[in-house]
Structure formats: structure tokens, C-alpha cells
Design an enzyme around this catalytic site. Structure first.
Site, PDB file in Angstrom:
ATOM      1  N   ASP A 174      -2.954  -2.353   0.861  1.00  0.00           N
ATOM      2  CA  ASP A 174      -2.327  -1.590  -0.207  1.00  0.00           C
ATOM      3  C   ASP A 174      -1.710  -2.439  -1.304  1.00  0.00           C
ATOM      4  O   ASP A 174      -1.296  -1.918  -2.331  1.00  0.00           O
ATOM      5  CB  ASP A 174      -1.226  -0.684   0.379  1.00  0.00           C
ATOM      6  CG  ASP A 174      -1.834   0.405   1.246  1.00  0.00           C
ATOM      7  OD1 ASP A 174      -2.897   0.896   0.876  1.00  0.00           O
ATOM      8  OD2 ASP A 174      -1.245   0.728   2.283  1.00  0.00           O
ATOM      9  N   HIS A 228       2.122  -5.510   8.627  1.00  0.00           N
ATOM     10  CA  HIS A 228       1.199  -4.580   9.278  1.00  0.00           C
ATOM     11  C   HIS A 228       1.467  -4.601  10.771  1.00  0.00           C
ATOM     12  O   HIS A 228       1.797  -5.653  11.328  1.00  0.00           O
ATOM     13  CB  HIS A 228      -0.257  -4.991   9.003  1.00  0.00           C
ATOM     14  CG  HIS A 228      -1.231  -3.901   9.270  1.00  0.00           C
ATOM     15  ND1 HIS A 228      -1.748  -3.674  10.519  1.00  0.00           N
ATOM     16  CD2 HIS A 228      -1.758  -2.959   8.450  1.00  0.00           C
ATOM     17  CE1 HIS A 228      -2.566  -2.637  10.455  1.00  0.00           C
ATOM     18  NE2 HIS A 228      -2.586  -2.175   9.216  1.00  0.00           N
TER      19      HIS A 228
END
Ligand code: ACO
Length: 427
Positions: free
Chosen positions: A362, A305
Site C-alpha cells: 500500500d 506487515h
């Protein structure tokens, strides 16, 4: 000592104010930089650039903290409903129960679509990706609801915000129904926001649909986890589109387009496809090696991320929710075991440790959505549905800011300098 940041460029020294937010890193206010020095800053991907002031969402990526209006995502996802979080994002405070009732009623009243919008769907091929349909249909809303597109009017802004939040489940469910060749199901306003969406997606006119409360709660929680996330790519897209004065429906359509990419909202679809491709735990080491190979474009989807350099707090809630849903639905999905083992192996691998790559929101969401019955192509649609409240809250915050300017980044030009045009016959 002055709190200014000093820049030495050539023989000159310049001073720029350092601004502090309520929490988080300070920022150097370089608004006068170009006027004073004739230079721009260079920051591809905006890794060190704050593009706006915002009071909505705070992330501490090193500590794995996510707060909406000061409340932790763990507490909100445990105790709140998506409607409550939506109210919080839009209004800045948690609602009283009367305020929540009123807000839910208002959203519920806007769930239906203009009947003529159904004809838009029929223009798409049956195998169209539902995100392609979402981009088109949401953009088209501005052609149907122009009574709420005066962005300088706070009442118009409020109505179009409510319309977008309310209509998104209907639009998403219709995109699904169209792809499977089933009739569209109209909203049932006696149900919750999420229960209604489930019915419009999985119900058929031929028989009654009973909402499973475990599924309803899990999906509602997934919506909370996706509601807002600071100045990510799609939110920045919405702000940039909105900075020109474009109407909110067009801006949200731009956000949906940005969200679609596999490096952003498309990662949940890509993550589940990857887990299915891995298939069994014995193949995990091979995929880990591929992810580490500089010459192989393969990445572990659902890992890493831009901001979190620690466990994404949303992934923790998501992992817990997977267990609850699989148990409640009595689904024994071998892919969940693959995901758990992949996570463990990656988190113990020096490559992922050094680069601080952890599972993001996710990584697990696809397993839940698939257990509920959504095809992978719908995953990013669900993300868009939930993120719509964040997008409209950020858009409203920007439009209400008296210092708001059109977004207009500059560049480091590397093309040819001015040269003489040669007529076609002489080339
Ligand atoms: N698998 C393997 N290596 C990775 C991964 C990954 N998933 N993510 C990053 N890396 C490596 C990169 O190769 C790079 O290595 P290098 O320093 O040797 O060149 C380093 O880690 C840093 O990666 P960047 O791409 O520079 O980091 P950035 O902040 O630009 O990207 C991103 C973040 C796009 C999320 C990236 O981690 C990624 O592609 N992850 C997979 C896609 C994904 O899950 N996206 C969802 C994000 S969450 C969301 O949008 C809701």
C-alpha cells in the site's frame, strides 16, 4: 523418532501429529486437544494458528516471497494479465491461449448488472464512501442472482464466481460515477477487463473514451498484485462467513467490510493521506519520531506487515510501476519524492530495522492511483475489485473440501460467573 509434538499438561503427556505442507512451517494438528485435555489454545489475532489447508498462495514473510499456485508474483506481474492470474487462481494451472480466450469471454459476458440494481445506488447519499456502497450492492447481488446460490452445486459456484469477478468493475465504476454525479457508463465488451473498467470510470456518454495503454497495463498489474494473499483478515472473513453455508455474494460483501479497515485494505488510502500530510521531505523526521513514540497512536501507514518481515515483493513491483506511470503521464508528483525519502529514512532507522518494518503493497499504490485520476476514497474499492478473485478462489477451495466445518473459535472467558438475577424493582 516420532514426528509428533508432545504436550505435558499437569501429570499427563499428550501427543499430537505434526503435519507438513509442500513448503513452509509444519503445523501441529491439535484437533483432538479439547477432547483429550479439556483445554483450548489461546492465540488472539491467530498469529500462530493455521485455520485451513490451502493450495492457492504461499508467502515466505522472512524472505519476501509470494507465490500463486507456485508462480512468483514478480513473474506473474511482469508477464501475465489479470485475467490470466484469475484463471490460475481459480483453476490451479496457467491457461493455454484458447482457455484464456474462453475464460475472458465468459467473464466479459457477465459484466452488465441487473438494471434494477441502479436504483440501489440512488438510495445512497451522494457523499457516501464508495466502500459503503460496495458492501451494500455486492450483498444485494444475492437478491438478484438466486439462480446461482446453491453452494452444493459446482456449476452454481462457478457461475457466481464468474459473476462476481465480472461485475465488480461495473459496481466499482458505478459507485464512483454516483459520487461525482455523472451518468453510469455501461460496459463495452470489446475492451479488456481493465480497459473496460477505466472507460466505465472515466468515460462519459458525451464523448469517446480512449484507453491509455500505459495506464491500462499499470492498473492491470496493480490488480495482479492484489489478487490474493493467503489467509489475511478479509479472506479469513470470507471463509468464516462461507463456512456457515452463506451464499457467495453475502460472503464477498463480508470480505469487503473487513477489507475497509485502515489496518488492512484501507491502508492505501491512509498511506496517501499521510504522505500528503507530510507534504515536504523536511517534515519526514518529525513523522518518523511520531511513529516511534509509544504514546502517539500515529503509525507509518503502508509500513509493516503481519507476515512480511522483509520487503513486501509487491511493494518492489509497485515502486517500479510508479516511475513508469508518472513518466508516461508526465506527472511530477512531489509526494513520490516524499515517499522515496521516507522509505529510505525509515529503513535506516534502528526502530524500523529491529521491528522488521518494511514498506508494504500500500505504500506506493496510492501515488499511481492518484496519478491515474482516482480519488483516495476509491483506492480500497480497487483493492476489493482485484481481491474478489482471491476471495472466490479461497471460498471455492473451502466449499469443495470434504473436511470443511463451520468456523467456530473458542474463548478464554473472563466475565462474571453465574449469579442470581435481581428483579428490576429490587435493584
Ligand atoms: N509504524 C510504526 N510502528 C509500527 C508499525 C508502523 N506502521 N507497524 C508496526 N509497528 C510496531 C508496533 O507498534 C509494535 O511495536 P511494539 O512491539 O513495540 O509494541 C510492533 O511494530 C509490531 O506491530 P503489531 O501491530 O503488533 O504487528 P501486527 O502484525 O499485529 O500488525 C500491521 C501488522 C497491522 C500491518 C501493522 O504493521 C500496521 O498497523 N501497519 C500500518 C497499516 C498498514 O500499512 N496496513 C497494511 C497492511 S498490508 C495489507 O493489508 C494489504
Amino acid at each position: 523418532m516420532s514426528n509428533d509434538a508432545r504436550l505435558i499438561a499437569g501429570n499427563e503427556e499428550y501427543s499430537y501429529p505434526v503435519l507438513s505442507g509442500s513448503v513452509g512451517p509444519d503445523v501441529i494438528d491439535i484437533r483432538k486437544l479439547y477432547a483429550q485435555t479439556g483445554m483450548f489454545t489461546y492465540d488472539p489475532g491467530f498469529t500462530s494458528t493455521a485455520s485451513c489447508e490451502s493450495a492457492l498462495t504461499y508467502i515466505d514473510g522472512d524472505e519476501g516471497v509470494l507465490l500463486h499456485r507456485g508462480f512468483s508474483i514478480e513473474e506473474l506481474s511482469e508477464n501475465s494479465s489479470f485475467m490470466e492470474v484469475s484463471y490460475l487462481l481459480l483453476n490451479g494451472e496457467l491457461p493455454s491461449s484458447a482457455e484464456l480466450d474462453e475464460f475472458s469471454r465468459t467473464i466479459t459476458r457477465h459484466t452488465m448488472l441487473h438494471e434494477q440494481l441502479a436504483t440501489f445506488y440512488r438510495g445512497f447519499r451522494r457523499d457516501a464512501h464508495p466502500m459503503a456502497i460496495m458492501c451494500g450492492v455486492v450483498g444485494a447481488l444475492s437478491a438478484f442472482y438466486h439462480d446461482s446460490t446453491d453452494i452444493s452445486d459446482p456449476v452454481h459456484r462457478k457461475i457466481s464466481s464468474h459473476r462476481l469477478i465480472a461485475k465488480m468493475p461495473t459496481i466499482a465504476a458505478m459507485a464512483y460515477k454516483y459520487s461525482v454525479g455523472q451518468p453510469f457508463v455501461y460496459p463495452d465488451n470489446s475492451l479488456s477487463y481493465t480497459g473496460n473498467f477505466l472507460r466505465m470510470t472515466f468515460g462519459v456518454p458525451a464523448e469517446p473514451y480512449v484507453v491509455n495503454p500505459v495506464v491500462e497495463q499499470a492498473l492491470d498489474r496493480i490488480f495482479i498484485l492484489h489478487a490474493d494473499h493467503e489467509q489475511n483478515a478479509s479472506t479469513s472473513t470470507v471463509r468464516l462467513a462461507g463456512s456457515s453455508g452463506a451464499n457467495p455474494f453475502a460472503c464477498i460483501a463480508a470480505g469487503i467490510a473487513c477489507l475497509w479497515g485502515p489496518a488492512h485494505g484501507g491502508a492505501n488510502e491512509a498511506a496517501l493521506n499521510m504522505l500528503k500530510e507530510i507534504g515536504t521531505p523536511d517534515k519526514i523526521p518529525h513523522y518518523i519520531e511520531r511513529a516511534k513514540d509509544k504514546n502517539d497512536p500515529f503509525r507509518l501507514m503502508g509500513f509493516g506487515h503481519r507476515v512480511y518481515k522483509n520487503y513486501d515483493p509487491r511493494a518492489t513491483v509497485m515502486q517500479k510501476t510508479v516511475r513508469e506511470v508518472l513518466t508516461a503521464l508526465k506527472v511530477n508528483d512531489p509526494i513520490f519524492e516524499v515517499a522515496l525519502q521516507l522509505e529510505e529514512m525509515a529503513l535506516n532507522d534502528p526502530y524500523f530495522i529491529e521491528k522488521k518494518l518494511f514498506p508494504n503493497v500500500d505504500f506506493y499504490s496510492g501515488i499511481i492511483l492518484s496519478a491515474i485520476g482516482f480519488p483516495t476514497t476509491m483506492f480500497t474499492v480497487l483493492f476489493a475489485l482485484a481481491r474478489t478473485v482471491g476471495w472466490v478462489a479461497q471460498w471455492n477451495e473451502m466449499i469443495s473440501d470434504p473436511g470443511q466445518k463451520i468456523g467456530r473459535p473458542r474463548q478464554l472467558y473472563t466475565g462474571p460467573t453465574a449469579r442470581e438475577y435481581v428483579p428490576l424493582d429490587n435493584r
